[in-house]
Write a protein that holds these residues in place. Structure first.
Motif, PDB file in Angstrom:
ATOM      1  N   HIS A  15       2.796  15.328   1.062  1.00 55.62           N
ATOM      2  CA  HIS A  15       2.102  14.690   2.266  1.00 55.62           C
ATOM      3  C   HIS A  15       1.791  13.323   2.144  1.00 55.62           C
ATOM      4  N   THR A  16       1.491  13.010   1.115  1.00 56.54           N
ATOM      5  CA  THR A  16       1.216  11.435   1.144  1.00 56.54           C
ATOM      6  C   THR A  16       2.528  10.580   1.335  1.00 56.54           C
ATOM      7  N   GLU A  17       3.745  11.392   0.906  1.00 53.25           N
ATOM      8  CA  GLU A  17       5.127  10.621   1.296  1.00 53.25           C
ATOM      9  C   GLU A  17       5.142  10.353   2.708  1.00 53.25           C
ATOM     10  N   GLY A  18       4.804  11.462   3.397  1.00 58.42           N
ATOM     11  CA  GLY A  18       5.098  11.521   4.830  1.00 58.42           C
ATOM     12  C   GLY A  18       4.376  10.307   5.608  1.00 58.42           C
ATOM     13  N   GLN A  19       2.895  10.336   5.084  1.00 60.71           N
ATOM     14  CA  GLN A  19       2.008   9.425   5.604  1.00 60.71           C
ATOM     15  C   GLN A  19       2.276   8.088   5.388  1.00 60.71           C
ATOM     16  N   SER A  20       2.897   7.842   4.177  1.00 64.81           N
ATOM     17  CA  SER A  20       3.108   6.294   3.851  1.00 64.81           C
ATOM     18  C   SER A  20       4.366   5.839   4.646  1.00 64.81           C
ATOM     19  N   ILE A  21       4.940   6.545   5.188  1.00 67.16           N
ATOM     20  CA  ILE A  21       6.237   6.277   5.879  1.00 67.16           C
ATOM     21  C   ILE A  21       5.634   5.471   7.349  1.00 67.16           C
ATOM     22  N   PHE A  22       4.658   6.459   7.674  1.00 64.72           N
ATOM     23  CA  PHE A  22       4.114   5.600   9.029  1.00 64.72           C
ATOM     24  C   PHE A  22       3.256   4.480   8.850  1.00 64.72           C
ATOM     25  N   GLU A  23       2.629   4.498   7.627  1.00 63.26           N
ATOM     26  CA  GLU A  23       1.774   3.206   7.111  1.00 63.26           C
ATOM     27  C   GLU A  23       2.629   2.048   6.950  1.00 63.26           C
ATOM     28  N   THR A  24       3.954   2.424   6.312  1.00 67.81           N
ATOM     29  CA  THR A  24       4.840   1.200   6.380  1.00 67.81           C
ATOM     30  C   THR A  24       5.355   0.836   7.712  1.00 67.81           C
ATOM     31  N   MET A  25       5.751   1.725   8.363  1.00 62.53           N
ATOM     32  CA  MET A  25       5.976   1.243   9.821  1.00 62.53           C
ATOM     33  C   MET A  25       4.868   0.460  10.471  1.00 62.53           C
ATOM     34  N   ALA A  26       3.670   0.805  10.331  1.00 63.06           N
ATOM     35  CA  ALA A  26       2.630   0.122  10.899  1.00 63.06           C
ATOM     36  C   ALA A  26       2.427  -1.144  10.153  1.00 63.06           C
ATOM     37  N   SER A  27       3.045  -1.455   8.954  1.00 62.43           N
ATOM     38  CA  SER A  27       2.878  -2.760   8.371  1.00 62.43           C
ATOM     39  C   SER A  27       4.047  -3.665   8.933  1.00 62.43           C
ATOM     40  N   PHE A  28       5.027  -3.006   9.213  1.00 56.66           N
ATOM     41  CA  PHE A  28       6.307  -3.884   9.530  1.00 56.66           C
ATOM     42  C   PHE A  28       6.425  -4.366  10.851  1.00 56.66           C
ATOM     43  N   ALA A  29       5.593  -3.519  11.900  1.00 50.08           N
ATOM     44  CA  ALA A  29       5.747  -3.467  13.243  1.00 50.08           C
ATOM     45  C   ALA A  29       4.937  -4.864  13.720  1.00 50.08           C
ATOM     46  N   PRO A  30       3.944  -5.449  13.228  1.00 43.09           N
ATOM     47  CA  PRO A  30       3.506  -6.472  13.703  1.00 43.09           C
ATOM     48  C   PRO A  30       4.310  -7.919  13.041  1.00 43.09           C
ATOM     49  N   ALA A  31       4.907  -7.491  11.999  1.00 46.31           N
ATOM     50  CA  ALA A  31       5.449  -8.583  11.145  1.00 46.31           C
ATOM     51  C   ALA A  31       7.058  -8.923  11.988  1.00 46.31           C
ATOM     52  N   PHE A  32       7.540  -7.908  12.217  1.00 49.41           N
ATOM     53  CA  PHE A  32       8.834  -8.125  13.259  1.00 49.41           C
ATOM     54  C   PHE A  32       8.468  -8.673  14.748  1.00 49.41           C
ATOM     55  N   GLY A  33       7.155  -8.122  15.150  1.00 56.09           N
ATOM     56  CA  GLY A  33       6.584  -8.769  16.582  1.00 56.09           C
ATOM     57  C   GLY A  33       6.468 -10.326  16.284  1.00 56.09           C
ATOM     58  N   MET A  34       6.063 -10.787  14.941  1.00 61.75           N
ATOM     59  CA  MET A  34       5.930 -12.222  14.911  1.00 61.75           C
ATOM     60  C   MET A  34       7.291 -12.874  14.662  1.00 61.75           C
ATOM     61  N   ILE A  35       8.156 -12.343  13.929  1.00 61.12           N
ATOM     62  CA  ILE A  35       9.554 -12.550  13.895  1.00 61.12           C
ATOM     63  C   ILE A  35      10.031 -12.861  15.373  1.00 61.12           C
TER      64      ILE A  35
ATOM     65  N   LYS B 274      -3.799  10.966  11.414  1.00 57.37           N
ATOM     66  CA  LYS B 274      -3.597  12.413  11.760  1.00 57.37           C
ATOM     67  C   LYS B 274      -3.066  13.366  10.529  1.00 57.37           C
ATOM     68  N   LEU B 275      -2.018  12.871   9.912  1.00 59.64           N
ATOM     69  CA  LEU B 275      -1.456  13.573   9.040  1.00 59.64           C
ATOM     70  C   LEU B 275      -2.190  13.462   7.803  1.00 59.64           C
ATOM     71  N   LYS B 276      -2.950  12.258   7.566  1.00 59.08           N
ATOM     72  CA  LYS B 276      -3.848  12.310   6.299  1.00 59.08           C
ATOM     73  C   LYS B 276      -4.882  13.394   6.540  1.00 59.08           C
ATOM     74  N   ILE B 277      -5.574  13.685   7.602  1.00 55.39           N
ATOM     75  CA  ILE B 277      -6.689  14.739   7.935  1.00 55.39           C
ATOM     76  C   ILE B 277      -5.952  16.013   7.832  1.00 55.39           C
ATOM     77  N   ARG B 278      -4.846  16.131   8.251  1.00 56.23           N
ATOM     78  CA  ARG B 278      -4.087  17.455   8.218  1.00 56.23           C
ATOM     79  C   ARG B 278      -3.999  17.973   6.744  1.00 56.23           C
ATOM     80  N   SER B 279      -3.589  16.863   5.951  1.00 60.01           N
ATOM     81  CA  SER B 279      -3.352  17.051   4.566  1.00 60.01           C
ATOM     82  C   SER B 279      -4.598  17.684   3.593  1.00 60.01           C
ATOM     83  N   LYS B 280      -5.629  16.803   3.811  1.00 57.60           N
ATOM     84  CA  LYS B 280      -7.003  16.969   3.433  1.00 57.60           C
ATOM     85  C   LYS B 280      -7.583  18.452   3.962  1.00 57.60           C
ATOM     86  N   SER B 281      -7.302  19.084   4.846  1.00 60.89           N
ATOM     87  CA  SER B 281      -7.453  20.365   5.511  1.00 60.89           C
ATOM     88  C   SER B 281      -6.866  21.403   4.921  1.00 60.89           C
ATOM     89  N   GLU B 282      -5.663  21.324   4.668  1.00 58.27           N
ATOM     90  CA  GLU B 282      -4.527  22.073   3.928  1.00 58.27           C
ATOM     91  C   GLU B 282      -4.870  22.289   2.448  1.00 58.27           C
TER      92      GLU B 282
END
Length: 261
Positions: A138-158, A205-213
């Protein structure tokens, strides 16, 4: 279907469009090159950060944010108490036949371990190990979106830097400064929107889903071990109710009263 995810994304888009149209033109915020830099760059860097299998699994991860069959703790408690009553009346071996109709593989696996006479400590170790790896997936799936969230503003600046460089190359043409500056800033806008309206909300949302499960699975572990120990169903019920918040306990009590009536 998770309505809150859909409503949240739609409302985010509506408010953005409304804010833009209040003070400008929506067409001013569209630039294909900026989209390619921001979105394409984000996906490319995310792909470079993860194995291909993990990245391609993103589609299945996204589905969990939109389509998710929630298992409520009070329903699981009812299931465990039912199992406890069967074990108390007919013995642990009777649970094997009952488990065939269960939909949850984790619960079914725990029952089979008990029926096979596995040592309680080993049962706990096996089920908790499975929980650990489930949480890691579950953490692996969440981390993919967290990674995207960190890259998106950086590429916006690029993209903004690319736009500024292009603007400076044609600075002698004063008529092109405004449009080039606008395009340069649009990429930063895209990066911020993708990160804060799409990627981070999905990760949360995925993090909340994971905690619930995980909570439900932990409840199952405690319930199964209590059944194996031969504890009274009422004692098991009171023990498992500690896993749910007080307001949910009230609802659970009311539900039992309705079923009893």
């Amino acid at each position: 279907m998770d309505i809150s995810t859909i409503i949240g994304l739609i409302l985010g888009a509506i408010f953005l469009v409304w804010g833009i149209m209040e003070s400008g033109l929506i067409s001013s915020y569209w630039d294909f090159a900026s989209v390619m830099i921001t979105l394409g760059g984000t996906f490319a860097s995310t792909l470079a950060s993860y194995p291909m299998k993990n990245f391609l699994n993103t589609v299945n991860v996204v589905k969990k944010a939109f389509v998710y069959k929630e298992v409520f703790p009070d329903e699981v408690i009812g299931e465990i108490i039912n199992l406890a009553n069967i074990a108390r009346k007919e013995g642990l071996l009777a649970l094997e036949e009952y488990s065939e109709d269960l939909q949850d593989d984790f619960l079914k696996k725990g029952i089979m371990l008990i029926v096979d006479g596995t040592d309680p400590e080993l049962v706990r170790n096996i089920l908790e190990t499975e929980l650990t790896f489930l949480e890691e997936r579950h953490t692996e799936g969440q981390s993919i979106f967290e990674t995207m969230a960190s890259f998106a503003p950086a590429f916006g600046m690029i993209g903004t830097l690319i736009g500024l460089i292009n603007m400076l190359r044609t600075i002698d043409d004063t008529s092109s400064i405004g449009p080039n500056m606008s395009v340069a800033l649009v990429t930063t806008f895209y990066g911020s929107v993708l990160a804060n309206v799409v990627f981070l909300p999905l990760a949360n949302k995925l993090k909340i889903r994971s905690k619930s499960e995980i909570l439900v699975k932990e409840l199952m572990v405690e319930g199964l071990l209590s059944i194996q120990a031969g504890e009274n169903p009422r004692i098991i019920e009171e023990k498992l109710k500690t896993f749910i918040p007080p307001d949910a306990r009230v609802n659970y009590k009311q539900k039992l009263e309705r079923e009893g009536a």
